[in-house]
Motif scaffolding. Sequence first.
Motif, short mmCIF file in Angstrom:
data_model
loop_
_atom_site.label_atom_id
_atom_site.label_comp_id
_atom_site.label_asym_id
_atom_site.label_seq_id
_atom_site.Cartn_x
_atom_site.Cartn_y
_atom_site.Cartn_z
N ASN A 77 -1.64 4.97 4.77
CA ASN A 77 -0.79 6.16 4.66
C ASN A 77 0.42 6.08 5.57
N ASP A 78 1.00 4.91 5.65
CA ASP A 78 2.20 4.68 6.44
C ASP A 78 3.42 4.85 5.53
N LYS A 80 6.45 5.98 -1.13
CA LYS A 80 6.55 5.56 0.28
C LYS A 80 5.42 4.59 0.61
N SER A 81 5.74 3.60 1.45
CA SER A 81 4.74 2.61 1.85
C SER A 81 5.05 2.10 3.25
N HIS A 82 4.16 1.27 3.76
CA HIS A 82 4.41 0.50 4.97
C HIS A 82 5.56 -0.48 4.73
N ASN A 83 6.08 -1.06 5.80
CA ASN A 83 6.99 -2.18 5.63
C ASN A 83 6.26 -3.25 4.82
N PRO A 84 6.74 -3.61 3.64
CA PRO A 84 5.96 -4.49 2.77
C PRO A 84 5.76 -5.90 3.29
N ASP A 85 6.52 -6.32 4.28
CA ASP A 85 6.35 -7.65 4.85
C ASP A 85 5.24 -7.71 5.89
N ILE A 86 4.96 -6.57 6.51
CA ILE A 86 3.97 -6.54 7.59
C ILE A 86 3.14 -5.28 7.44
N LEU A 118 0.73 7.07 11.71
CA LEU A 118 0.79 5.74 12.30
C LEU A 118 -0.53 5.03 12.04
N PRO A 119 -0.50 3.82 11.51
CA PRO A 119 -1.74 3.07 11.35
C PRO A 119 -2.41 2.85 12.71
N PRO A 120 -3.74 2.81 12.77
CA PRO A 120 -4.43 2.67 14.05
C PRO A 120 -3.96 1.48 14.88
N GLN A 121 -3.72 0.33 14.22
CA GLN A 121 -3.29 -0.86 14.95
C GLN A 121 -1.92 -0.66 15.59
N PHE A 178 0.83 -1.20 0.00
CA PHE A 178 0.00 0.00 0.00
C PHE A 178 0.87 1.26 0.00
N PHE A 179 0.76 2.05 -1.06
CA PHE A 179 1.60 3.24 -1.18
C PHE A 179 0.89 4.46 -0.59
N ALA A 180 1.63 5.17 0.25
CA ALA A 180 1.08 6.26 1.04
C ALA A 180 0.89 7.53 0.23
N ASN A 181 -0.03 8.36 0.70
CA ASN A 181 -0.19 9.71 0.17
C ASN A 181 1.04 10.56 0.50
#
Length: 342
Positions: free
Chosen positions: A258-259, A144-150, A324-327, A124-127
Amino acid sequence: MRITAVTCVKNEGPFLLEWIAFNRLIGVTDHLFYSNDCSDGTDDLLDALAARGLCQHLPNPAQGRNYQMEALKDSRRHDIVTTADWVWIADVDEFLNIHVGDHTIPALIDACGNPQAISVNFQFFANDGTEGFEDRPVIEQFTKSHNPDIWCGEAAIEVKSLMRHDFPLKYFGAHRPFAKGKERPEWTDGSGRKVPHKFLVAANPRRLRRFPAHGARELATLNHYALRSLDSYLVKNDRGDVNREHRAFDDTYWRERNDPAWEDISIARYLPDLKKALAELKKDKEIKALHDEAVKRHLAKRDELLAQPEYQQMQAQLRTVSTLPPQEEALLVELGLMEPAA
């Protein structure tokens, strides 16, 4: 090799040419589009492209709200699907980023051992603070994205799937095909490994459309640009016919995607050829005019929405909300590493 991409669209006009051009670079030979209720000229542009043999365009046959599943069901009666060697079901904000060989779908198929299906995990690629819409490749703008493994606290990440013509198909799902009876097709992840058994047999309701991404992206990743610019996200929310009057806007979807913790520019390998392909498509004056009109209407819709207080509030909220993602935020609070949000 004939590879058919099937997708559903509503008001995606500014993004159509990039998606088609990109898919053709990776080996897609045919496109089947279903559209519904378009007000930005998406349908006009698709009709013009279809007249030139660059896609097939049909009205979505859905009678209710289940647009995607009804379209996928309908697709099975069309030659563009039934005569294809492979079928690729994806959305216009999803780009298959292939890391092996010549970076095409045939190279991915060979690297996976020519199975009957390949499911590739999302990234998931962030804004990442991009406010204004720009008429240039999405895959260039967002890196930019989240860590692609998690993804957040959820180790399993959604997939989209390629399907070979001899897959024992019961029906298409938006994320994966479903096999008949007790058939066990050859099926790999994006590293050429067998998919998890419970995913294969659809035995775990929580894992029907996802499985762990760790180690599953050696050969390919599915870059998902679900947010794009803030301008485009506002328009996307309107497109969903969401009535927000007297109701607080839920920013969970935005925050989960949006991480910006990770930078990944690997898809830039396609940019030189993509820009050439887009320039070639726009040499056709009618195609260029229809694309430009879709961009104009996209921006006009943004302006119309921002005249409304609820969209002004949404824009302000998304500008300032935590990345930061909610989780992840909840976990940090639980561990005592940050204070709860006020």
